[in-house]
Design an enzyme around this catalytic site. Structure first.
Site, PDB file in Angstrom:
ATOM      1  N   ASP A 195       2.051  -3.468  -0.257  1.00  0.00           N
ATOM      2  CA  ASP A 195       2.649  -2.586  -1.251  1.00  0.00           C
ATOM      3  C   ASP A 195       1.510  -2.385  -2.244  1.00  0.00           C
ATOM      4  O   ASP A 195       1.133  -3.318  -2.957  1.00  0.00           O
ATOM      5  CB  ASP A 195       3.838  -3.255  -1.951  1.00  0.00           C
ATOM      6  N   HIS A 196       0.939  -1.190  -2.271  1.00  0.00           N
ATOM      7  CA  HIS A 196      -0.316  -1.060  -3.020  1.00  0.00           C
ATOM      8  C   HIS A 196      -0.124  -1.286  -4.519  1.00  0.00           C
ATOM      9  O   HIS A 196      -1.081  -1.530  -5.231  1.00  0.00           O
ATOM     10  CB  HIS A 196      -1.001   0.278  -2.719  1.00  0.00           C
ATOM     11  N   HIS A 216       7.869  -0.206  -4.628  1.00  0.00           N
ATOM     12  CA  HIS A 216       7.081  -0.389  -5.851  1.00  0.00           C
ATOM     13  C   HIS A 216       7.926  -0.824  -7.056  1.00  0.00           C
ATOM     14  O   HIS A 216       7.583  -1.768  -7.755  1.00  0.00           O
ATOM     15  CB  HIS A 216       6.334   0.899  -6.200  1.00  0.00           C
TER      16      HIS A 216
END
Ligand code: BG6
Length: 510
Positions: free
Chosen positions: A193-194, A256
């Site tokens: 999950d960046h 996010h």
């Protein structure tokens, strides 16, 4: 004095990185620029090797040329340092192969063996930059070709890195996870999950647990509510095809926003290791009160943008974007009120919102403290006396801002809010490594702290699924549309107004 944490961390052992889907956008835009910068920072092991695996026929040199051109376009530092590139690109090669063909995995095995180094041959990071529907197939073939071993042993390792979407609901995520863990242990699976690669998101833990003054008031006694906003100015643009299947809730909230929430709300972990940290995060997700379908209308607002002005230019409506159905009901905005049923947070609403085509691109967490009791100042100022707020600005203008009241200098007695600001740029200079650089390095060292564990993904899908069930296939109503360039549908304001709250729209921290 700077305290270095994790000095005992394992160093990165020599390894090969195999990128499946090497011709794709992700490889060109994110992965290769990240590896190039890691190489430049001397963070990659010696030796290392990168193999791109994809269907198109091309030579090593052709692939390197393509990557070089992409780097010139997407590198975060420009111009590209040609001497560094020359050295770096010597470690890159290409393997033409079809995901479905067992013999192509044998070919890959042969290429790895040709590197004539046992660590490059057996320490393997498989990056699946492919469609999730291909994960199961690739993993099975890797296993059959003896490239991926389920057991973890001390001498060599193989890891799989995957990107979202991890399924489109709980059932499909469960299936995907079962496919991935059929031939690999959960500890070998690194789900990106960046947002967790962002400095400011990582700082949430440091900020909370390395400062005693905040942790003491981080609870229902002092905090009135929390707002988490991830707003984006851009519309859906060329990603209509993907977005029609996802919508804001799957694209952003499931991952996010819920990740940020879990870092804001978690209990202190017993140690700064991956499993204790992830255990605490998952506990928060599991404590979120389920929104029953009948309550969705009270706790969730969805929206879709129609044509409107952004930065003085008329932007199209979502339904006019390429590859979007002209009567699409997909949400480009979602706001939700979540309650966390545990001792720390009982009764404190967490409001989360995200949307496309909003006035500003900004992500922030606002901790809104309780108002003062209704005596002294509050009695005279009423709602004009602002309650304290702490804003963690995740991006851009990264920083932290504390808002409190102070006396306006002068002979008359006047009180107004003032701010105390910390800005990353002024404190640390413009240091902005890409999230992928940190994440790839962590995956190579085998530290899973910044990656999502299976139970986190599945619990988050449970939350999203019950909301989606409440929406069913009901078409959007007029109240659910918003003009591009505004802060979302009016219903989102009503969502907070029910409890006497109001959104605080992000503003630059000066
Ligand atoms: C991605 C979403 O995961 O995150 C995109 O698929 C979104 O729709 C992007 O634009 C936002 O990331 P960032 O880092 O720009 O906030």
């Amino acid at each position: 004095m700077t305290c270095r944490i994790g000095q005992m961390r394992k160093t990165v052992e020599p390894c090969s990185i195999v990128i499946f889907g090497a011709s794709g956008d992700l490889t060109a835009r994110k992965l290769i620029p990240a590896f190039y910068h890691l190489f430049m920072a001397k963070a990659l092991p010696t030796p290392f090797h990168i193999i791109g695996f994809a269907r198109r026929e091309k030579t090593d040199d052709q692939w390197r040329e393509e990557l070089h051109a992409a780097l010139q376009q997407f590198s975060r530092t420009k111009p590209v340092d040609e001497a560094v590139w020359m050295e770096f690109s010597k470690n890159i090669s290409y393997c033409q192969g079809d995901f479905s063909q067992p013999e192509d995995y044998k070919k890959l095995e042969g290429q790895l063996a040709n590197l004539k180094n046992e660590q490059l041959r057996h320490n393997l990071l498989f990056y699946l930059a492919t469609s999730p529907s291909q994960f199961a197939e690739v993993v099975e073939h890797l296993h059959n070709a003896d490239l991926l071993h389920h057991e973890l042993n001390d001498k060599t390792w193989q890891r799989i890195v995957v990107e979202k979407p991890f399924g489109h609901d709980l059932e499909s995520a469960y299936q995907l996870n079962s496919d991935l863990t059929k031939y690999a242990h959960e500890k070998q699976v690194f789900r990106i999950d960046h947002y967790l690669g962002k400095e400011t998101v990582q700082n949430i833990l440091m900020f909370r647990f390395s400062n005693s003054i905040f942790e003491q008031i981080w609870n229902r006694q002092s905090i009135d509510h929390v707002q988490i906003t991830v707003s984006e100015k851009l519309g859906v643009g060329g990603r209509g095809g993907y977005y029609e299947e996802a919508g804001a809730i799957r694209d952003m909230l499931q991952n996010h926003l819920l990740q940020v929430l879990s870092l804001v709300a978690m209990e202190p972990p017993v140690m700064l290791d991956p499993e204790p940290i992830r255990d605490e995060k998952v506990k928060v997700l599991k404590s979120i009160r389920q929104i029953l379908p009948a309550d969705v209308a009270k706790q969730v607002v969805r929206g879709q943008y129609f044509a409107g002005m952004i930065d003085g230019k008329l932007g199209p409506g979502y339904r006019q974007e390429p590859k979007v159905k002209s009567d699409s009901n997909v949400e480009t905005y979602v706001a939700v009120k979540l309650l966390i049923d545990n001792w720390r947070w009982s009764g404190v609403p967490f409001y989360l919102r995200t949307g496309k085509a909003l006035p500003l691109s900004a992500s922030e967490v606002r901790i809104q403290f309780r108002p003062t009791p209704h005596v002294l100042f509050a009695a005279q100022c009423g709602p004009k006396l602002d309650a304290n707020a702490l804003t963690l600005r995740l991006q851009p203008d990264e920083g932290i801002s504390l808002r409190f009241n102070g006396k306006v200098p002068g002979t008359s007695l006047q009180v107004r809010p003032v701010r105390m600001n910390f800005s990353y740029n002024s404190e640390f200079g413009a240091y902005t490594p890409e999230a992928y650089e940190r994440l790839l390095l962590e995956a190579m060292t085998g530290d899973a702290t910044l990656f999502i564990r299976r139970d986190e993904v599945e619990t988050a899908w449970g939350i999203v699924d019950s909301i989606r069930k409440g929406w069913g296939d009901k078409p959007l109503t007029n109240r659910e549309f918003y003009s591009a360039g505004t802060w979302g549908p009016v219903a989102a304001d009503d969502l907070l107004a029910q409890s006497g709250h109001a959104w605080r729209d992000p503003r630059p921290i000066l």
